[in-house]
Design an enzyme around this catalytic site. Structure first.
Site, PDB file in Angstrom:
ATOM      1  N   LYS A  88      16.202   3.944 -32.178  1.00  0.00           N
ATOM      2  CA  LYS A  88      14.892   4.282 -32.725  1.00  0.00           C
ATOM      3  C   LYS A  88      14.687   5.770 -32.504  1.00  0.00           C
ATOM      4  O   LYS A  88      14.239   6.222 -31.464  1.00  0.00           O
ATOM      5  CB  LYS A  88      13.765   3.501 -32.051  1.00  0.00           C
ATOM      6  N   GLU A 148      16.695  10.433 -19.513  1.00  0.00           N
ATOM      7  CA  GLU A 148      16.833  11.900 -19.502  1.00  0.00           C
ATOM      8  C   GLU A 148      15.461  12.458 -19.825  1.00  0.00           C
ATOM      9  O   GLU A 148      15.002  12.331 -20.970  1.00  0.00           O
ATOM     10  CB  GLU A 148      17.844  12.345 -20.566  1.00  0.00           C
ATOM     11  N   CYS A 196      15.144  20.442 -23.341  1.00  0.00           N
ATOM     12  CA  CYS A 196      14.898  19.896 -22.006  1.00  0.00           C
ATOM     13  C   CYS A 196      15.445  20.808 -20.914  1.00  0.00           C
ATOM     14  O   CYS A 196      14.866  20.912 -19.848  1.00  0.00           O
ATOM     15  CB  CYS A 196      15.506  18.510 -21.893  1.00  0.00           C
ATOM     16  N   GLU A 245       5.357  21.236 -17.548  1.00  0.00           N
ATOM     17  CA  GLU A 245       6.283  21.613 -18.611  1.00  0.00           C
ATOM     18  C   GLU A 245       5.489  22.026 -19.859  1.00  0.00           C
ATOM     19  O   GLU A 245       4.634  21.277 -20.328  1.00  0.00           O
ATOM     20  CB  GLU A 245       7.170  20.403 -18.950  1.00  0.00           C
TER      21      GLU A 245
HETATM   22  P1  NAD Z   1       8.218  11.219 -25.931  1.00  0.00           P
HETATM   23  O1  NAD Z   1       8.500  10.553 -24.646  1.00  0.00           O
HETATM   24  O2  NAD Z   1       6.829  11.244 -26.417  1.00  0.00           O
HETATM   25  O3  NAD Z   1       9.068  10.549 -27.129  1.00  0.00           O
HETATM   26  C1  NAD Z   1      10.457  10.368 -27.066  1.00  0.00           C
HETATM   27  C2  NAD Z   1      10.818   9.101 -27.828  1.00  0.00           C
HETATM   28  O4  NAD Z   1      10.194   8.000 -27.188  1.00  0.00           O
HETATM   29  C3  NAD Z   1      10.348   9.058 -29.271  1.00  0.00           C
HETATM   30  O5  NAD Z   1      11.325   8.415 -30.060  1.00  0.00           O
HETATM   31  C4  NAD Z   1       9.097   8.208 -29.204  1.00  0.00           C
HETATM   32  O6  NAD Z   1       8.814   7.529 -30.409  1.00  0.00           O
HETATM   33  C5  NAD Z   1       9.469   7.214 -28.129  1.00  0.00           C
HETATM   34  N1  NAD Z   1       8.333   6.614 -27.429  1.00  0.00           N
HETATM   35  C6  NAD Z   1       7.108   7.118 -27.215  1.00  0.00           C
HETATM   36  N2  NAD Z   1       6.354   6.241 -26.510  1.00  0.00           N
HETATM   37  C7  NAD Z   1       7.137   5.145 -26.266  1.00  0.00           C
HETATM   38  C8  NAD Z   1       6.957   3.914 -25.568  1.00  0.00           C
HETATM   39  N3  NAD Z   1       5.796   3.621 -24.973  1.00  0.00           N
HETATM   40  N4  NAD Z   1       7.985   3.059 -25.509  1.00  0.00           N
HETATM   41  C9  NAD Z   1       9.168   3.352 -26.077  1.00  0.00           C
HETATM   42  N5  NAD Z   1       9.403   4.495 -26.761  1.00  0.00           N
HETATM   43  C10 NAD Z   1       8.400   5.391 -26.846  1.00  0.00           C
HETATM   44  O7  NAD Z   1       8.821  12.665 -25.777  1.00  0.00           O
HETATM   45  P2  NAD Z   1       8.769  13.851 -26.823  1.00  0.00           P
HETATM   46  O8  NAD Z   1       7.470  14.539 -26.661  1.00  0.00           O
HETATM   47  O9  NAD Z   1       9.131  13.390 -28.167  1.00  0.00           O
HETATM   48  O10 NAD Z   1       9.988  14.736 -26.311  1.00  0.00           O
HETATM   49  C11 NAD Z   1       9.784  15.814 -25.484  1.00  0.00           C
HETATM   50  C12 NAD Z   1      10.137  15.492 -24.064  1.00  0.00           C
HETATM   51  O11 NAD Z   1      11.476  15.018 -23.997  1.00  0.00           O
HETATM   52  C13 NAD Z   1      10.086  16.690 -23.162  1.00  0.00           C
HETATM   53  O12 NAD Z   1       9.447  16.364 -21.968  1.00  0.00           O
HETATM   54  C14 NAD Z   1      11.537  17.018 -22.874  1.00  0.00           C
HETATM   55  O13 NAD Z   1      11.755  17.680 -21.685  1.00  0.00           O
HETATM   56  C15 NAD Z   1      12.185  15.685 -22.962  1.00  0.00           C
HETATM   57  N6  NAD Z   1      13.602  15.768 -23.347  1.00  0.00           N
HETATM   58  C16 NAD Z   1      14.544  15.565 -22.385  1.00  0.00           C
HETATM   59  C17 NAD Z   1      15.900  15.677 -22.673  1.00  0.00           C
HETATM   60  C18 NAD Z   1      16.938  15.460 -21.603  1.00  0.00           C
HETATM   61  O14 NAD Z   1      18.112  15.329 -21.913  1.00  0.00           O
HETATM   62  N7  NAD Z   1      16.555  15.410 -20.338  1.00  0.00           N
HETATM   63  C19 NAD Z   1      16.297  15.991 -23.975  1.00  0.00           C
HETATM   64  C20 NAD Z   1      15.320  16.193 -24.937  1.00  0.00           C
HETATM   65  C21 NAD Z   1      13.961  16.068 -24.606  1.00  0.00           C
END
Ligand code: NAD
Length: 539
Positions: free
Chosen positions: A203, A276, A310, A408
């Protein structure tokens, strides 16, 4: 969008289609091309959600949405495909990965076009994505036997106990990925899962489905059975739970807040997960650093993908002795960056992906300035360049009561701090709850590596922003503390998708008295044997 520089052979149209008259059309992409990608979403709802480009707001596609029944169907199909795939020899699975390696290199222009259109990032940052997939595919293909073959282990009784360790695929892995690296984050963690004999249901984030769907198509073109990789679309908070209910393992990349929710749901089902998550990553510039190299690395560390990375840096600690020289070079390099929102090469930074991102970044900078921080470069939105553009921004004088001190930002904003001694710098770098990535700049490698060992981050780069660790796929990557659980890359990155199964064959002696021995005599013989084995140095 104008599509002024369509890539030869790529998906871009020469002239604009008009979405008002052709509901399948977008200003940037051939309708048939878009349909060939969106067809891969498992959806029977008839509902779609429009997505537009952060480059200029032009529509890109209408993404079909999946119902809960569609999610269930995706898992049914994946389970059937997995049963056959698990019987495919590892050698064949690895060969498909090697074909994927060449395919993503051949099709990099098409991949980068979609990434830039969907995320807005500069093309040079989009280039990192097909490269990361190629590196991951080749690494796991070449090390498949090392990671997956049955291994002999030490048996309890020499010669008479033969032990083998099997790596059994978990089954169906659910992957939930973010928008910031939409092609590689949707794909990279799935490659070792497939190699290990699993199927995958993904997803991807709603804002960047096309890049993820192109990844799914390339997997099939490389030779993976189509049903082995299912794609569903919809809000994470609606589809996440139903995915976790049906998965044998979850791999999540995204925010720490969402990671916590997912970890709880996985715990309820007693399935494993790797997370992650976010970071507030530090760079340390030591007194003996090569200043020019550090300033060049700092620009990449802070402003790659407009800081929506990230592992990008948001805190920089610079030794007193070199602070003024470093800041002068860093500010000059930042102010010389080419900012732009176009598909072509040449931009050093593109826009943020969304209004939400722009609001967060603007709020963090305004809060810091209102509380007394000084802006050394940037500091403003640039709507003249693109709707969600924010300048690369360097702040000085950031204090704990400012939001951007410990939270962040996930944008192009860096806070500079001066330090007097290295012990104090390491303590400040370790402040807070995150622990994803760090960098140390010093001309003394041994000293820098000694400092790295004291930093509570899952990856530490010496004299480099983040690429040295991230691209070295043989070594694990992930976060300590609230930056994550589990690791991608290396042995850990593939073994997370397997169950370890020990098979022991016992010969001659059994684990109970034989040859007329009493229990007590048997216990004495065993005790003596253990003492002998210890004397022989056996594990
Ligand atoms: P997010 O957690 O809002 O969303 C990430 C994914 O999770 C999306 O596909 C979203 O639809 C899904 N999601 C949201 N709520 C959910 C739930 N309750 N249950 C299941 N899935 C759900 O994060 P974002 O704002 O899209 O991404 C940015 C964040 O991701 C930043 O904090 C960044 O640091 C982190 N990030 C980390 C890495 C890593 O490798 N550590 C890589 C990329 C991004």
């Amino acid at each position: 969008m104008s599509a002024a520089n369509p890539t030869p052979g790529g998906p871009l149209v020469e002239g604009p289609h008009d979405p008002e008259h052709d509901p399948r059309a977008s200003y940037a992409l051939e309708p048939d091309y878009v349909a060939s990608l969106t067809d891969r979403v498992l959806s029977t709802t008839g509902r779609t959600v429009p997505v537009s480009s952060p480059l200029d707001g032009a529509p890109l596609a209408n993404i079909p949405q999946s119902s809960l029944e569609d999610v269930a169907e995706a898992y049914r199909r994946a389970r059937v495909a997995q049963a056959a795939w698990a019987r495919t020899p590892v050698e064949e699975r690895a060969a498909v990965l090697l074909r994927l390696h060449d395919l993503v290199l051949d099709r990099q222009a098409e991949i980068m076009d979609l990434i830039v259109l969907e995320s807005g990032k500069a093309r040079k940052h989009a280039f990192d994505e097909p490269i990361h997939i190629a590196l991951t595919a080749r690494y796991y293909a070449r090390t498949a036997h090392e990671h997956l073959d049955t291994q002999r282990k030490t048996g309890v009784i020499p010669v008479l106990t033969r032990v083998e360790l099997n790596r059994v695929p978990k089954g169906v892995v659910g992957i939930i990925s973010p928008w910031n690296y939409p092609f590689t984050m949707a794909l990279c963690d799935g490659l070792p899962a497939l190699l290990a004999g699993n199927a995958v249901v993904t997803k991807p984030d709603a804002q960047t489905m096309l890049s993820a769907l192109l990844g799914a198509r390339l997997l099939e073109e490389a030779g993976f059975p189509r049903d082995l990789w299912q794609v569903v679309a919809g809000p994470g908070r609606e589809l996440g739970g139903p995915m976790i209910e049906r998965s044998d393992y979850i791999c999540f990349t995204g925010s720490t807040a969402t990671g916590r929710i997912i970890a709880k749901q996985c715990a309820e089902r007693l399935i494993g997960c790797s997370l992650e998550l976010g970071g507030k990553n530090p760079i340390l510039v030591l007194r003996d650093a090569d200043i020019e190299k550090a300033a060049e690395g700092a620009v990449r560390a802070c402003f790659s993908n407009a800081g929506q990375l990230c592992v990008s840096t948001e805190r920089m600690f610079v030794a007193d002795q070199v602070y003024d020289r470093f800041v002068e070079r860093f500010v000059a390099r930042t102010q010389a960056m080419t900012l732009g929102a176009t598909l072509d090469w040449g931009n050093d930074m593109g826009p943020l992906i969304s209004q939400d991102q722009l609001d967060t970044v603007t709020a963090h900078v305004e809060d810091a300035v209102a509380k007394g921080a000084r802006v050394l470069a940037g500091g403003k939105p640039r709507p003249d360049l693109a709707p969600y553009f924010f300048e690369p921004t360097i702040l000085e004088g950031v204090t704990p009561e400012m939001t951007c001190f410990g939270n962040e930002t996930f944008g192009p904003v860096i806070s500079l701090y001066r330090f007097h001694d290295e012990v104090e710098a390491v303590a400040r770098a370790n402040d807070g709850e995150y622990g994803l990535n760090a960098s140390v700049y010093s001309q003394d490698g041994d000293r820098a590596r000694a400092i790295a060992r004291q930093i509570k981050c899952g990856t530490v780069n010496i004299n480099e922003a983040f690429g040295a660790t991230f691209a070295s796929i043989d070594s694990p990557m992930g976060g300590m503390r609230e930056s994550g659980m589990g690791r991608r890359h290396g042995a850990e990155g593939i073994h997370r998708y397997t169950e370890s199964q020990s098979v022991a064959t016992q010969r001659v002696l059994r684990f109970s008295p034989q040859y007329g021995l009493s229990d007590q005599a048997y216990a004495k013989v065993m005790t003596a044997s253990l003492r002998v084995l210890n004397k022989l140095g056996r594990a």
